[in-house]
Design a protein around this motif. Sequence first.
Motif, mmCIF file in Angstrom:
data_model
loop_
_atom_site.group_PDB
_atom_site.id
_atom_site.type_symbol
_atom_site.label_atom_id
_atom_site.label_comp_id
_atom_site.label_asym_id
_atom_site.label_seq_id
_atom_site.Cartn_x
_atom_site.Cartn_y
_atom_site.Cartn_z
ATOM 1 N N VAL A 55 -18.408 -5.279 4.615
ATOM 2 C CA VAL A 55 -17.269 -5.107 3.710
ATOM 3 C C VAL A 55 -16.066 -4.724 4.561
ATOM 4 O O VAL A 55 -16.058 -3.673 5.209
ATOM 5 N N ALA A 56 -15.060 -5.587 4.592
ATOM 6 C CA ALA A 56 -13.866 -5.367 5.413
ATOM 7 C C ALA A 56 -12.658 -5.065 4.535
ATOM 8 O O ALA A 56 -12.631 -5.405 3.349
ATOM 9 N N PHE A 57 -11.673 -4.422 5.133
ATOM 10 C CA PHE A 57 -10.436 -4.059 4.421
ATOM 11 C C PHE A 57 -9.235 -4.398 5.276
ATOM 12 O O PHE A 57 -9.221 -4.158 6.488
ATOM 13 N N VAL A 58 -8.210 -4.984 4.636
ATOM 14 C CA VAL A 58 -6.909 -5.180 5.286
ATOM 15 C C VAL A 58 -5.831 -4.751 4.300
ATOM 16 O O VAL A 58 -5.797 -5.229 3.160
ATOM 17 N N GLY A 59 -4.970 -3.839 4.717
ATOM 18 C CA GLY A 59 -3.858 -3.387 3.885
ATOM 19 C C GLY A 59 -2.534 -3.737 4.520
ATOM 20 O O GLY A 59 -2.447 -3.930 5.746
ATOM 21 N N ALA A 60 -1.487 -3.843 3.698
ATOM 22 C CA ALA A 60 -0.140 -4.129 4.196
ATOM 23 C C ALA A 60 0.829 -3.139 3.573
ATOM 24 O O ALA A 60 0.718 -2.810 2.380
ATOM 25 N N LEU A 83 0.810 -1.216 0.000
ATOM 26 C CA LEU A 83 0.000 0.000 0.000
ATOM 27 C C LEU A 83 0.845 1.269 0.000
ATOM 28 O O LEU A 83 0.424 2.306 -0.523
ATOM 29 N N HIS A 84 2.032 1.192 0.558
ATOM 30 C CA HIS A 84 2.906 2.364 0.616
ATOM 31 C C HIS A 84 3.308 2.874 -0.764
ATOM 32 O O HIS A 84 3.710 4.027 -0.909
ATOM 33 N N ALA A 85 3.220 2.013 -1.785
ATOM 34 C CA ALA A 85 3.663 2.390 -3.128
ATOM 35 C C ALA A 85 2.604 3.161 -3.901
ATOM 36 O O ALA A 85 2.868 3.635 -5.009
ATOM 37 N N SER A 86 1.418 3.307 -3.341
ATOM 38 C CA SER A 86 0.335 3.996 -4.047
ATOM 39 C C SER A 86 0.365 5.489 -3.761
ATOM 40 O O SER A 86 0.909 5.943 -2.743
#
Length: 388
Positions: free
Chosen positions: A187-192, A161-164
Amino acid sequence: MRPDNPFSPSFGISPPVLAGRQDVLNSFGTVFDSIRSPSYATLLWGLRGTGKTVLLNEIENRCREQGWMVVSAVVVGRSGLVEQIAYKISRLLAALRHEHTPTPKRAVTGVSVLGVGIQTERVPVVDPTERATIDLEDTLAALGDFLAERNTGLLVTIDELHASETSEIRQFGNIFQLVSRRAQRPVAFVGAALPELENRLISGDASTFLQRCRRHEITNLRPSEAATALRQPIELAGGRIEDDALNVAVDASMGQPYLVQLIGSYMWDDTEDLTRGVTLEEVRRAVADASEQFGVHVHGPVWHQLSDLDRKFLVSMLIDSATSAVADIGARWGHNTRSLSTYRKRLLTAGLIISVGHGRVAFADPTVRRYVKTQAAKEGIATASAHI
């Protein structure tokens, strides 16, 4: 016949034993119990090699076991993330409607932004030229309602996600909050992401979405966890490892999950008699091989994308025993601190250095320092003591 090597030293491939991550899994598991769980928006952050992608995989698998749908994305460019997610969600929704699935546990098992499409028996053809017309908010809301009626839900994961771009994350976050949290859809979200995301995005006004996420720092394993990750696969496959040999392997791994897997893999291949047990000498050989390969696999791809000045910045840091003042690095080059900000930002984003206070940086971990020192010697890059 010798059993197959149980270790998996490949990026994103789940290890045979996922040690030391139960707190994160327990936290996310609350989304299956309550629509109001704060873990509906979760962010994992940590250095390279700490197993963030593996943890994403495990969370996705647990969602599928509960009958949830999964849409997974990996950021590969600075823009286009929202468009890609919208396209994949629209295909998933179309497939579900086409199937008239009576139960949420059939047909769709996942979506990959980098893959060839959703994993299902039949996928309706969608014209790629229609991507630009897809409205993520409307499509995500429709899918959320569709799944809610069937007592299941949707997980959206985003790796790297840091690259966006900040604007992309802000746009996705605003839509997610409207569709999921405010409307109470499942609706769930998980980012790394790398730790740089903490400084670049979470501290800014443009990232209230990330500030509201339940955040977990994914760190290295504790010695006992690393020992479990090494010993259990060997014993489950019918082998043994001596305690003193295991202790050497654990110490050498520094608890880094990827290095744990590398050491385990080399130990398995180098051991002459697994039933007799992995010996101390065999572990030492494995550690030497694994340590070299760790730098090549983890830091090498990033190093080779750096500019010459980025590399010289890193090499100049070798003079200092722990942390480095950016002003000192500039003085060694004959540059002022402001002119070095571009290199500092790039290296932070790359995950090779970390900020340790105002105007000070350090190598992200000892393996980065070791790799930079090795590469500087190979490439003949001298410590910055003259003007460039």
